[in-house]
Design a protein around this motif. Structure first.
Motif, PDB file in Angstrom:
ATOM      1  N   THR A 111       0.823  -1.203   0.000  1.00 36.53           N
ATOM      2  CA  THR A 111       0.000   0.000   0.000  1.00 36.53           C
ATOM      3  C   THR A 111       0.858   1.255   0.000  1.00 36.53           C
ATOM      4  OG1 THR A 111      -0.095   0.007   2.430  1.00 36.53           O
ATOM      5  CG2 THR A 111      -1.834  -1.182   1.259  1.00 36.53           C
ATOM      6  N   THR A 112       0.211   2.367  -0.317  1.00 38.50           N
ATOM      7  CA  THR A 112       0.852   3.671  -0.245  1.00 38.50           C
ATOM      8  C   THR A 112      -0.200   4.703   0.149  1.00 38.50           C
ATOM      9  OG1 THR A 112       2.293   5.218  -1.421  1.00 38.50           O
ATOM     10  CG2 THR A 112       0.447   4.297  -2.652  1.00 38.50           C
ATOM     11  N   ASN A 113       0.245   5.890   0.534  1.00 38.20           N
ATOM     12  CA  ASN A 113      -0.674   6.951   0.958  1.00 38.20           C
ATOM     13  C   ASN A 113      -0.847   7.984  -0.148  1.00 38.20           C
ATOM     14  OD1 ASN A 113      -0.181   5.516   3.307  1.00 38.20           O
ATOM     15  ND2 ASN A 113      -0.254   7.319   4.605  1.00 38.20           N
ATOM     16  N   ILE A 114      -2.058   8.489  -0.254  1.00 37.60           N
ATOM     17  CA  ILE A 114      -2.335   9.535  -1.231  1.00 37.60           C
ATOM     18  C   ILE A 114      -3.421  10.444  -0.662  1.00 37.60           C
ATOM     19  CG2 ILE A 114      -4.087   8.193  -2.470  1.00 37.60           C
ATOM     20  CD1 ILE A 114      -2.967   9.445  -5.066  1.00 37.60           C
ATOM     21  N   VAL A 115      -3.287  11.738  -0.877  1.00 40.39           N
ATOM     22  CA  VAL A 115      -4.265  12.715  -0.394  1.00 40.39           C
ATOM     23  C   VAL A 115      -5.200  13.079  -1.546  1.00 40.39           C
ATOM     24  CG1 VAL A 115      -4.622  15.020   0.571  1.00 40.39           C
ATOM     25  CG2 VAL A 115      -2.683  13.625   1.325  1.00 40.39           C
ATOM     26  N   ILE A 116      -6.514  12.996  -1.277  1.00 45.49           N
ATOM     27  CA  ILE A 116      -7.500  13.372  -2.297  1.00 45.49           C
ATOM     28  C   ILE A 116      -8.425  14.440  -1.706  1.00 45.49           C
ATOM     29  CG2 ILE A 116      -7.377  11.096  -3.369  1.00 45.49           C
ATOM     30  CD1 ILE A 116     -10.574  11.851  -1.643  1.00 45.49           C
ATOM     31  N   GLU A 117      -9.163  15.086  -2.577  1.00 48.20           N
ATOM     32  CA  GLU A 117     -10.132  16.094  -2.156  1.00 48.20           C
ATOM     33  C   GLU A 117     -11.525  15.510  -2.364  1.00 48.20           C
ATOM     34  OE1 GLU A 117     -10.449  20.133  -0.628  1.00 48.20           O
ATOM     35  OE2 GLU A 117      -8.694  18.938  -1.147  1.00 48.20           O
ATOM     36  N   SER A 137     -16.782  10.400 -10.049  1.00 45.85           N
ATOM     37  CA  SER A 137     -17.708  10.710 -11.144  1.00 45.85           C
ATOM     38  C   SER A 137     -16.912  11.437 -12.225  1.00 45.85           C
ATOM     39  CB  SER A 137     -18.851  11.601 -10.646  1.00 45.85           C
ATOM     40  OG  SER A 137     -19.604  10.955  -9.637  1.00 45.85           O
ATOM     41  N   PRO A 138     -16.664  10.811 -13.359  1.00 45.44           N
ATOM     42  CA  PRO A 138     -15.885  11.464 -14.435  1.00 45.44           C
ATOM     43  C   PRO A 138     -16.651  12.657 -15.015  1.00 45.44           C
ATOM     44  CG  PRO A 138     -16.051   9.076 -14.745  1.00 45.44           C
ATOM     45  CD  PRO A 138     -17.040   9.439 -13.699  1.00 45.44           C
ATOM     46  N   PRO A 139     -15.928  13.717 -15.379  1.00 43.24           N
ATOM     47  CA  PRO A 139     -16.604  14.881 -15.995  1.00 43.24           C
ATOM     48  C   PRO A 139     -17.097  14.542 -17.398  1.00 43.24           C
ATOM     49  CG  PRO A 139     -14.220  15.158 -16.051  1.00 43.24           C
ATOM     50  CD  PRO A 139     -14.474  13.916 -15.245  1.00 43.24           C
ATOM     51  N   PRO A 149     -21.721   8.201 -10.611  1.00 41.27           N
ATOM     52  CA  PRO A 149     -20.598   7.783  -9.759  1.00 41.27           C
ATOM     53  C   PRO A 149     -20.366   6.281  -9.810  1.00 41.27           C
ATOM     54  CG  PRO A 149     -22.515   8.302  -8.419  1.00 41.27           C
ATOM     55  CD  PRO A 149     -22.848   8.715  -9.822  1.00 41.27           C
ATOM     56  N   ARG A 150     -19.126   5.895  -9.628  1.00 39.52           N
ATOM     57  CA  ARG A 150     -18.747   4.474  -9.629  1.00 39.52           C
ATOM     58  C   ARG A 150     -17.541   4.296  -8.704  1.00 39.52           C
ATOM     59  NH1 ARG A 150     -17.631   5.279 -15.898  1.00 39.52           N
ATOM     60  NH2 ARG A 150     -19.401   6.631 -15.407  1.00 39.52           N
ATOM     61  N   ILE A 151     -17.293   3.052  -8.298  1.00 42.38           N
ATOM     62  CA  ILE A 151     -16.177   2.774  -7.385  1.00 42.38           C
ATOM     63  C   ILE A 151     -14.854   2.892  -8.127  1.00 42.38           C
ATOM     64  CG2 ILE A 151     -15.032   1.018  -5.981  1.00 42.38           C
ATOM     65  CD1 ILE A 151     -17.691  -0.048  -5.155  1.00 42.38           C
ATOM     66  N   LEU A 152     -13.944   3.648  -7.544  1.00 45.23           N
ATOM     67  CA  LEU A 152     -12.602   3.793  -8.100  1.00 45.23           C
ATOM     68  C   LEU A 152     -11.626   2.857  -7.395  1.00 45.23           C
ATOM     69  CD1 LEU A 152     -10.578   5.247  -9.936  1.00 45.23           C
ATOM     70  CD2 LEU A 152     -10.421   7.055  -8.213  1.00 45.23           C
ATOM     71  N   ALA A 153     -11.730   2.750  -6.081  1.00 43.55           N
ATOM     72  CA  ALA A 153     -10.852   1.867  -5.306  1.00 43.55           C
ATOM     73  C   ALA A 153     -11.615   1.362  -4.082  1.00 43.55           C
ATOM     74  CB  ALA A 153      -9.580   2.596  -4.871  1.00 43.55           C
ATOM     75  N   ALA A 154     -11.589   0.065  -3.887  1.00 43.58           N
ATOM     76  CA  ALA A 154     -12.237  -0.543  -2.725  1.00 43.58           C
ATOM     77  C   ALA A 154     -11.191  -0.909  -1.675  1.00 43.58           C
ATOM     78  CB  ALA A 154     -13.011  -1.786  -3.159  1.00 43.58           C
ATOM     79  N   ASP A 155     -11.650  -1.238  -0.493  1.00 39.92           N
ATOM     80  CA  ASP A 155     -10.756  -1.650   0.601  1.00 39.92           C
ATOM     81  C   ASP A 155      -9.695  -0.591   0.879  1.00 39.92           C
ATOM     82  OD1 ASP A 155     -12.106  -4.071   0.861  1.00 39.92           O
ATOM     83  OD2 ASP A 155     -10.891  -4.994  -0.694  1.00 39.92           O
ATOM     84  N   VAL A 187      -6.270   6.271  -9.573  1.00 38.10           N
ATOM     85  CA  VAL A 187      -6.638   7.391  -8.706  1.00 38.10           C
ATOM     86  C   VAL A 187      -6.010   8.682  -9.217  1.00 38.10           C
ATOM     87  CG1 VAL A 187      -6.443   8.351  -6.377  1.00 38.10           C
ATOM     88  CG2 VAL A 187      -6.982   5.931  -6.681  1.00 38.10           C
ATOM     89  N   LEU A 188      -4.743   8.639  -9.575  1.00 40.80           N
ATOM     90  CA  LEU A 188      -4.072   9.831 -10.085  1.00 40.80           C
ATOM     91  C   LEU A 188      -4.698  10.285 -11.409  1.00 40.80           C
ATOM     92  CD1 LEU A 188      -0.317   9.029  -9.316  1.00 40.80           C
ATOM     93  CD2 LEU A 188      -1.881  10.526  -8.052  1.00 40.80           C
ATOM     94  N   ALA A 189      -5.080   9.350 -12.250  1.00 40.07           N
ATOM     95  CA  ALA A 189      -5.724   9.691 -13.517  1.00 40.07           C
ATOM     96  C   ALA A 189      -7.072  10.375 -13.270  1.00 40.07           C
ATOM     97  CB  ALA A 189      -5.918   8.440 -14.372  1.00 40.07           C
ATOM     98  N   ALA A 190      -7.800   9.906 -12.260  1.00 35.57           N
ATOM     99  CA  ALA A 190      -9.092  10.524 -11.932  1.00 35.57           C
ATOM    100  C   ALA A 190      -8.896  11.942 -11.413  1.00 35.57           C
ATOM    101  CB  ALA A 190      -9.821   9.665 -10.904  1.00 35.57           C
ATOM    102  N   ILE A 191      -7.851  12.128 -10.592  1.00 36.14           N
ATOM    103  CA  ILE A 191      -7.578  13.460 -10.044  1.00 36.14           C
ATOM    104  C   ILE A 191      -7.205  14.439 -11.144  1.00 36.14           C
ATOM    105  CG2 ILE A 191      -6.025  14.779  -8.558  1.00 36.14           C
ATOM    106  CD1 ILE A 191      -5.859  12.319  -6.741  1.00 36.14           C
ATOM    107  N   THR A 192      -6.248  14.040 -11.989  1.00 34.90           N
ATOM    108  CA  THR A 192      -5.795  14.943 -13.063  1.00 34.90           C
ATOM    109  C   THR A 192      -6.878  15.134 -14.121  1.00 34.90           C
ATOM    110  OG1 THR A 192      -4.771  13.051 -14.218  1.00 34.90           O
ATOM    111  CG2 THR A 192      -3.384  14.334 -12.716  1.00 34.90           C
TER     112      THR A 192
END
Length: 206
Positions: A111-117, A137-139, A149-155, A187-192
């Motif tokens: 695992t790794t840590n990531i900050v999201i809004e 939710s993709p634009p 909306p859909r699941i991007l990452a579970a657990d 996750v990074l692709a969704a953020i950017t």
């Protein structure tokens, strides 16, 4: 008057007497050992805060307590067992004794840590160590419309909530998550890509 010679006691009868005494002594000794063992305490580590899965383990996160663990002593970490490079392999709750199975080597972590809004704020019962799902939710276009909306990452596990006041937020809020390394790229692709992200506690429904 006829006298009869006194019958001499068999030797094996004396042996039984001494065996009986030995058994009594062994029984008393066994009880004494059990009581003494129950009174013996050993120093082990107890978490003084909730430690999320994947977090590095440091001595400042624990206090040393004297407890009597008996046969399960080896299942918990003593102060000298905590070494650099250890991480929590699962969430360790405040006040919990640190079990050996809840630790792992940092290099073996997946695992790794990531900050999201989070675009919809955070429920008040979310805290460090809470298991959640990360939704997005993709634009659809530049007009501010979003897809379903859909699941991007579970657990996913909450690592920290920067600047959280513990109340139901009305606006977006930053949150640090512990995610599987296999989900980092998505996750990074969704953020950017400008997707709207939200955190949903497990069991809250979709």
């Amino acid at each position: 008057m006829t006298t009869h010679p006194r019958t001499k006691r068999a030797f094996w009868g004396d042996i039984r007497f001494f065996i009986g005494i030995a058994l009594v002594i062994l029984s008393i000794l066994g009880v004494w050992l059990i009581v003494s063992s129950a009174r013996e305490t050993t120093p082990v580590l107890q978490a003084n805060r909730t430690i999320a899965q994947g977090e590095a383990l440091a001595s400042d996160d624990f206090r040393v307590v004297e407890v009597s663990l008996g046969a399960v002593l080896d299942e918990y970490l003593a102060p000298q067992d905590l070494v650099s490079g250890m991480i929590a392999s699962r969430t360790v709750e405040t006040g919990e004794l640190l079990p050996a199975v809840a630790t792992a080597d940092a290099q073996s972590g997946r695992t790794t840590n990531i900050v999201i809004e989070s675009s919809v704020g955070l429920p008040e019962h979310i805290g460090v160590g809470t298991p959640v799902e990360l939704w997005y939710s993709p634009p659809l276009d530049d007009a501010g419309e979003y897809d379903a909306p859909r699941i991007l990452a579970a657990d996913v596990v909450v690592a920290s909530i920067p600047e959280s006041d513990g109340m139901l937020a009305q606006h977006s809020a930053a949150i640090e998550l512990i995610i599987d390394r296999a989900d980092v790229a998505d996750v990074l692709a969704a953020i950017t890509g400008g997707a709207a992200l939200s955190v949903v506690p497990l069991g809250a429904g979709s």
